[in-house]
Structures are given as C-alpha cells and as structure tokens.
Write a protein that holds these residues in place. Structure first.
Motif, PDB file in Angstrom:
ATOM      1  N   UNK A   1      -1.509 -28.178 -32.067  1.00  0.00           N
ATOM      2  CA  UNK A   1      -0.805 -27.527 -31.241  1.00  0.00           C
ATOM      3  C   UNK A   1      -1.510 -28.115 -29.653  1.00  0.00           C
ATOM      4  N   UNK A   2      -2.350 -27.341 -29.605  1.00  0.00           N
ATOM      5  CA  UNK A   2      -3.570 -27.432 -28.738  1.00  0.00           C
ATOM      6  C   UNK A   2      -3.544 -28.997 -27.834  1.00  0.00           C
ATOM      7  N   UNK A   3      -3.312 -30.256 -28.793  1.00  0.00           N
ATOM      8  CA  UNK A   3      -3.055 -31.085 -28.164  1.00  0.00           C
ATOM      9  C   UNK A   3      -2.401 -31.781 -27.581  1.00  0.00           C
ATOM     10  N   UNK A   4      -0.448 -31.589 -27.933  1.00  0.00           N
ATOM     11  CA  UNK A   4       0.445 -31.158 -28.021  1.00  0.00           C
ATOM     12  C   UNK A   4       1.083 -30.789 -26.285  1.00  0.00           C
ATOM     13  N   UNK A   5       0.540 -29.886 -26.781  1.00  0.00           N
ATOM     14  CA  UNK A   5       0.658 -28.652 -24.828  1.00  0.00           C
ATOM     15  C   UNK A   5      -0.180 -29.018 -24.259  1.00  0.00           C
ATOM     16  N   UNK A   6      -1.176 -29.498 -24.513  1.00  0.00           N
ATOM     17  CA  UNK A   6      -2.443 -30.339 -23.395  1.00  0.00           C
ATOM     18  C   UNK A   6      -2.743 -31.555 -23.409  1.00  0.00           C
ATOM     19  N   UNK A   7      -1.941 -32.381 -23.308  1.00  0.00           N
ATOM     20  CA  UNK A   7      -1.920 -33.658 -23.603  1.00  0.00           C
ATOM     21  C   UNK A   7      -1.760 -33.878 -21.657  1.00  0.00           C
ATOM     22  N   UNK A   8      -3.477 -34.640 -21.641  1.00  0.00           N
ATOM     23  CA  UNK A   8      -3.662 -35.001 -20.552  1.00  0.00           C
ATOM     24  C   UNK A   8      -3.618 -36.672 -20.624  1.00  0.00           C
ATOM     25  N   UNK A   9      -2.582 -36.633 -18.921  1.00  0.00           N
ATOM     26  CA  UNK A   9      -1.984 -38.211 -18.625  1.00  0.00           C
ATOM     27  C   UNK A   9      -2.955 -38.693 -17.691  1.00  0.00           C
ATOM     28  N   UNK A  10      -3.331 -39.990 -18.689  1.00  0.00           N
ATOM     29  CA  UNK A  10      -4.343 -41.001 -17.826  1.00  0.00           C
ATOM     30  C   UNK A  10      -3.995 -41.652 -16.474  1.00  0.00           C
ATOM     31  N   UNK A  11      -4.762 -41.463 -15.940  1.00  0.00           N
ATOM     32  CA  UNK A  11      -4.392 -42.197 -14.336  1.00  0.00           C
ATOM     33  C   UNK A  11      -4.180 -43.679 -14.586  1.00  0.00           C
ATOM     34  N   UNK A  12      -3.029 -44.196 -13.402  1.00  0.00           N
ATOM     35  CA  UNK A  12      -2.627 -45.189 -13.881  1.00  0.00           C
ATOM     36  C   UNK A  12      -4.082 -46.653 -13.459  1.00  0.00           C
ATOM     37  N   UNK A  13      -3.958 -47.309 -14.285  1.00  0.00           N
ATOM     38  CA  UNK A  13      -5.757 -48.526 -14.179  1.00  0.00           C
ATOM     39  C   UNK A  13      -5.466 -49.090 -12.538  1.00  0.00           C
ATOM     40  N   UNK A  14      -6.686 -48.955 -12.314  1.00  0.00           N
ATOM     41  CA  UNK A  14      -6.643 -49.559 -10.810  1.00  0.00           C
ATOM     42  C   UNK A  14      -6.621 -51.494 -10.924  1.00  0.00           C
ATOM     43  N   UNK A  15      -6.003 -51.673 -10.008  1.00  0.00           N
ATOM     44  CA  UNK A  15      -4.661 -52.957  -9.396  1.00  0.00           C
ATOM     45  C   UNK A  15      -5.931 -53.884  -8.766  1.00  0.00           C
ATOM     46  N   UNK A  16      -5.924 -55.290  -9.344  1.00  0.00           N
ATOM     47  CA  UNK A  16      -6.422 -56.016  -8.668  1.00  0.00           C
ATOM     48  C   UNK A  16      -6.454 -56.052  -6.242  1.00  0.00           C
TER      49      UNK A  16
END
Length: 233
Positions: A120-135
C-alpha cells in the motif's frame, strides 16, 4: 587478551578447546571496537529499543522479553502512524534481537502486516523518476561550463563522462586521478566502491569516444580536466 563472548550462556565449552581458544588478541579486539564505533547500527538500535520500552511502560506491557502480541501491536501502531516500511523493519529487527534467545516473539503475523503495508505504501508514495538527460540537454549544460577555469573543465568532464558511464554522484565525487585512463578511443574509469558494490570489489567502465566536436568530446573533456590539474595524459 580478551575473552570472546558468544552470547549463549547455555552453550557448553567444547571439550577439545583450550583456554587460549576462548580469547581474542588485543589487535583483533581493537579492530572490532573500531569497526563498531564507526557504525551507527548499535546507536540506532539503542534508540529504537528505548522508544519501544517507553511505549510498553505507557501501555502496561512488559518490554523484555515481550510477547508476540506486544510485538505485533507495536508494529500495528507504527503502521497506524504511517512510518516508512524500512523504518518499521529496522525497529522490528532492533526489538527482536534484543530479546533472549529462547524468548523471542514470533514474526509471522508482524511480517504479514508489514508486507501488506509495504504494498500500500508503494502505491501511495510512488516516486516519479526524473526524465533522462538527452544529448541536447547535455550539450546545453556543457555550453555553460567556463573552460577558462579548472572548475568549468571539471564540470564539463563530469557532465560528459558521468552521463555516458551512468555514474552516481557519489561515484564521481570519489574518483581519483589514478582511477582514470584515457586514450584516443575513449576513457576507462575505475569505480572502487558503489551502492551496488558494497563489498568494494571495484569495477572498470569503458566509455568510448562518441563526438567529432572537441567541445562535446568526452576524451578531450577528460584530458582538459586532467591537464588543468597538472596531469599529462
């Protein structure tokens, strides 16, 4: 010489042992003391056990040895207070290892509660990953580096090589000059210790050259950074 305490008072002394078999050398004793002093585990465990003990006093429960019901009730309390699953797991370990060997509380129900709570904790506290750094992003950041200054040359190296080698920040911060080898074909980077290498076996990563533009060439960036430190490569 210091006697070696196993923590088991009921364990008989082996018939084959001598008096010397029960002692550690001063050097080993000092190493163990230094190792323990350099870690916060014991300090954290004392704090967590103290919190549990005070809660038991308030609730009219016995802290040590505690019953399985008390153990489960305390885990349920921490879940109700929305402590993180990792924090709860640490408290559970601290409390259970504090108990006498023959009077430890059962863990099946407490772990079931924790596992359900973790989902339940993972569902409520899902961390959105930062977008990758493009070239394009990487080059835009490199453009801001002042190549007239050693700090700018260092930042350019970190941006170009660190991105390609997928380094963590601490890995880049811990790099030494002798950890780098550079030639026209690319850069060899030795990471002595990382989050995924807790045993510190070390790992070498080869990053091939990938740009014809000297400004964004990781080989040139590495050489420029080393040259600014007085190192010829």
């Amino acid at each position: 010489m210091q006697p070696w305490r196993t923590g088991c008072r009921r364990c008989p002394r082996p018939a084959w042992s001598t008096e010397r078999d029960l002692y550690l050398s001063p050097e080993t004793t000092e190493r163990l003391r230094t190792y323990a002093d350099g870690h916060n585990t014991n300090k954290n465990y004392r704090s967590q056990r103290g919190i549990f003990e005070r809660w038991c006093d308030d609730m009219g429960r016995v802290a040590r040895p505690c019953t399985t019901a008390t153990y489960v009730e305390y885990v349920a309390l921490m879940i109700a207070r929305e402590a993180s699953p990792n924090t709860i797991a640490t408290h559970m370990s601290a409390i259970r290892t504090w108990m006498p060997d023959d009077k430890k509380p059962g863990t099946m129900v407490a772990r079931r509660l924790l596992n359900d709570y973790r989902k339940d904790w993972r569902k409520r506290n899902r961390v959105k990953k930062a977008p990758p750094i493009t070239a394009e992003m990487s080059r835009a950041m490199v453009d801001t580096c002042d190549r007239r200054h050693p700090i700018g040359l260092r930042d350019r190296f970190v941006l170009l090589v660190g991105r390609k080698a997928l380094n963590r920040r601490i890995e880049l911060a811990d790099l030494l000059i002798e950890d780098l080898e550079v030639d026209d074909g690319g850069v060899a980077e030795w990471v002595a210790y990382s989050k995924t290498d807790q045993a510190a076996r070390g790992e070498e990563t080869w990053v091939p050259a990938d740009s014809d533009n000297p400004l964004y060439d990781l080989v040139q960036a590495t050489r420029d950074c080393l040259h600014s430190l007085g190192v010829r490569s």
